[in-house]
Motif scaffolding. Structure first.
Motif, PDB file in Angstrom:
ATOM      1  N   HIS A 161     -42.307 -17.970   8.383  1.00 23.44           N
ATOM      2  CA  HIS A 161     -43.701 -18.415   8.248  1.00 23.44           C
ATOM      3  C   HIS A 161     -44.248 -18.136   6.858  1.00 23.44           C
ATOM      4  N   ASN A 175     -44.672 -22.814  14.305  1.00 28.59           N
ATOM      5  CA  ASN A 175     -45.862 -23.655  14.418  1.00 28.59           C
ATOM      6  C   ASN A 175     -45.556 -25.109  14.085  1.00 28.59           C
ATOM      7  N   HIS A 176     -44.535 -25.366  13.273  1.00 28.81           N
ATOM      8  CA  HIS A 176     -44.223 -26.756  12.937  1.00 28.81           C
ATOM      9  C   HIS A 176     -43.314 -27.419  13.971  1.00 28.81           C
ATOM     10  N   ASP A 234     -39.984 -22.921  12.271  1.00 30.44           N
ATOM     11  CA  ASP A 234     -40.253 -23.988  11.297  1.00 30.44           C
ATOM     12  C   ASP A 234     -38.922 -24.616  10.890  1.00 30.44           C
ATOM     13  N   HIS A 279     -41.435 -16.320  14.792  1.00 30.23           N
ATOM     14  CA  HIS A 279     -41.804 -17.044  13.571  1.00 30.23           C
ATOM     15  C   HIS A 279     -42.904 -16.334  12.767  1.00 30.23           C
ATOM     16  N   ASP A 328     -37.915 -21.679   8.149  1.00 26.61           N
ATOM     17  CA  ASP A 328     -38.666 -22.516   7.216  1.00 26.61           C
ATOM     18  C   ASP A 328     -37.760 -23.336   6.313  1.00 26.61           C
TER      19      ASP A 328
HETATM   20 FE   LIG Z   1     -44.814 -21.518   9.901  1.00 25.48          FE
END
Ligand SMILES: [Fe+2]
Ligand SMILES: [Fe+2]
Length: 538
Positions: free
Chosen positions: A379, A232-233, A196, A343, A158
């Motif tokens: 995350h 997810n990103h 991320d 993640h 992240d």
């Molecule tokens: Fe995330």
């Protein structure tokens, strides 16, 4: 012929020149992404290499890949490899891979040189170059063979980028820059990036966001592998079937046997550690890849039927691969530690995203069965860690993991898996203190409500007891962890000492905040002559 732009006399598998160095075979199988057919300048003033980063192959002792990007396709992209005392004695052509960003139509040109046949535990120097541009230099060290030597690695997730690009829609903080030299100062053998990465999927300028990300990190990532897990990103809807085409194009990661999903999950061995990188969006319930900006601005979003909600996309292929990998690792006399880099998390005590029931349903039974020692994840944008967990709490309907042990400073991972959240890499929204339940509940996503490619599925959460929680840091929003692996100790044990370094927003000072030790016995048959010689941490 799959090599873009090399065009020289040396073939892919040819051993290159000598200068007293070990032979380096330059492999690799043809990748699925066809190189873009673009004109290559050959005159002075051509764009040069940037965004340079290295990765381990499946065997960190002998395999390393060097990757970079250029602002346009170039002529004769290549790498020169050597050792510090001997100069750059060998040359290898680069494989070019490109993709077209669905949002902007920009063509992104990347180059990769996978190297095999390297010497274990050896420092190399390299430079990457192309016609008409100055070389860019870097260095890397191969992993030790077996239990011959200890080593250090680091991890966070992240991160985002250190300054705004485009309209500034994506997250950024100065800490996304500060954390890079903080990691580099510890001289880790490698870094696990638990997802991320750049957050390009929420930016109006995704290509510039990726460039900022890699050019920020190359201070460290050109000198040691930064091994990612897709978060997810990394799902940039419109870029490939699951949105991962940028990620897949930019990295050169160990082969997972799947052409369709190559790079999305993979594994490598370093010393007596097997690292497994997973893509959790395959199993997560949360609709985490949704981007309102891409929905509204990717020109082909509707006509292509793009859908960022990709739960179940591999149809079980990743889970089958994971089971095989875990069985092989746990059955190997060469592997003492199984570490998963992923993640989204299986446990969290914050009302930020929350943990995801899909991970408990799909991954944790396998982690239990094959004795995964450690999970590093992100995350959730804070630092938190569990006791070793195995099985579920009696009567739990949401599969709440059961703690094994109560000592937060010394843990035996033969009793269960330690989970860590290390999500303070630099994102501008760290988990607020108000998101933590007092007293100490767990927070779990149990399902999602109705949604569509145009409307993000809302998450539905519940709270649960959190006896698994060993430690959480509510004070320092940014940080990373280091891991010092000692492959064998007097008395027949092996250990990993973990230190969490934290920093305040705007501060480049990352200070130790938390430390604990994971220690377990080596199997009796592993305590013989193969452990001769002291193992030290480097
Ligand atoms: Fe995330
Ligand atoms: Fe994140």
């Amino acid at each position: 012929m799959d090599t873009e732009g090399s065009g020289q006399e040396l073939s892919r598998r040819q051993v290159l020149s000598t200068a007293g160095l070990a032979a380096i075979a330059v492999p690799l199988a043809t990748r699925r992404h066809a190189p873009a057919l673009v004109r290559r300048p050959d005159q002075a003033g051509a764009p040069g290499p940037e965004q340079v980063h290295v990765q381990f192959g499946a065997d960190a002792a002998t395999q390393v890949a060097v990757s970079w990007a250029t602002a346009a396709a170039v002529s004769r992209p290549r790498l020169r490899l050597g050792q510090a005392s001997l100069g750059h004695g060998q040359q290898a052509p680069a494989e070019g891979r490109a993709y077209t960003e669905a949002l902007t139509g920009e063509i992104v040109q990347t180059y990769h040189v996978p190297l095999t046949g390297l010497h274990p535990d050896t420092q190399y120097v390299y430079e990457v170059l192309n016609d008409g541009a100055a070389p860019v230099t870097g260095t890397f060290r191969t992993g030790p063979r077996g239990r011959s030597r200890g080593f250090r690695f680091t991890s966070f997730g992240d991160q985002a980028i250190p300054a705004a690009v485009g309209l500034g829609l994506g997250p950024w903080t100065p800490n996304a820059g500060f954390i890079v030299p903080a990691v580099e100062r510890l001289d880790p053998l490698f870094h696990l990036f638990n997802g991320d990465l750049s957050y390009a999927n929420v930016s109006d300028a995704p290509v510039a966001t990726w460039a900022s990300f890699f050019n920020n990190n190359t201070r460290s990532a050109a000198n040691r592998p930064w091994m990612p897990a897709a978060g997810n990103h990394e799902n940039e809807v419109g870029n490939g079937p699951q949105g991962y085409l940028s990620y897949q194009t930019r990295f050169e990661l160990p082969d997972n046997g799947s052409d369709e999903f190559r790079d999305n999950w993979y594994a490598f061995t370093v010393g007596s550690v097997r690292v497994i990188s997973l893509n959790n969006d395959d199993v997560c319930l949360q609709d985490g890849g949704f981007s309102g900006f891409r929905r509204d601005h990717v020109p082909t979003y509707v006509s292509n039927g793009d859908n960022p909600y990709i739960n179940g996309y591999s149809s079980g292929q990743q889970e089958q691969w994971l089971q095989r990998e875990l069985a092989r690792a746990r059955g190997s006399d060469e592997i003492d530690w199984i570490i998963v880099c992923m993640h989204q998390v299986a446990m969290s005590s914050a009302h930020f995203n929350g943990a995801d029931l899909g991970i408990r349903q799909n991954w944790l039974p396998l982690f239990d069965r094959y004795g995964v020692d450690l999970v590093v994840a992100g995350h959730e944008h804070h630092f938190e860690r569990s006791f070793p967990v195995r099985g579920i709490l009696p009567g739990s309907t949401v599969l709440t993991p059961a703690p094994q042990g109560t000592d937060p400073s010394l843990m035996d991972t033969s009793t269960g898996t330690v989970h860590m959240i290390i999500g303070g890499g630099g994102h501008s929204t760290p988990t607020p203190v108000s998101d933590f339940d007092m007293p100490h509940d767990g927070v779990l996503i149990t399902s999602v409500g109705p949604g569509s490619p145009q409307v993000q599925h809302p998450t539905i959460t519940t709270t649960e007891p959190a006896p698994w929680s060993a430690y959480r840091d509510l004070q320092t929003p940014y940080g990373f962890a280091s891991f010092d692996v000692v492959p064998h100790e007097p008395g027949g044990t092996t250990s990993i000492t973990v230190t969490h370094y934290g920093a305040d927003l705007g501060s480049p000072v990352y200070s130790p905040r938390d430390q604990f030790v994971m220690r377990k016995s080596l199997n009796v048959h592993r305590q013989g002559d193969q452990l001769a010689g002291a193992a030290t941490t480097r």
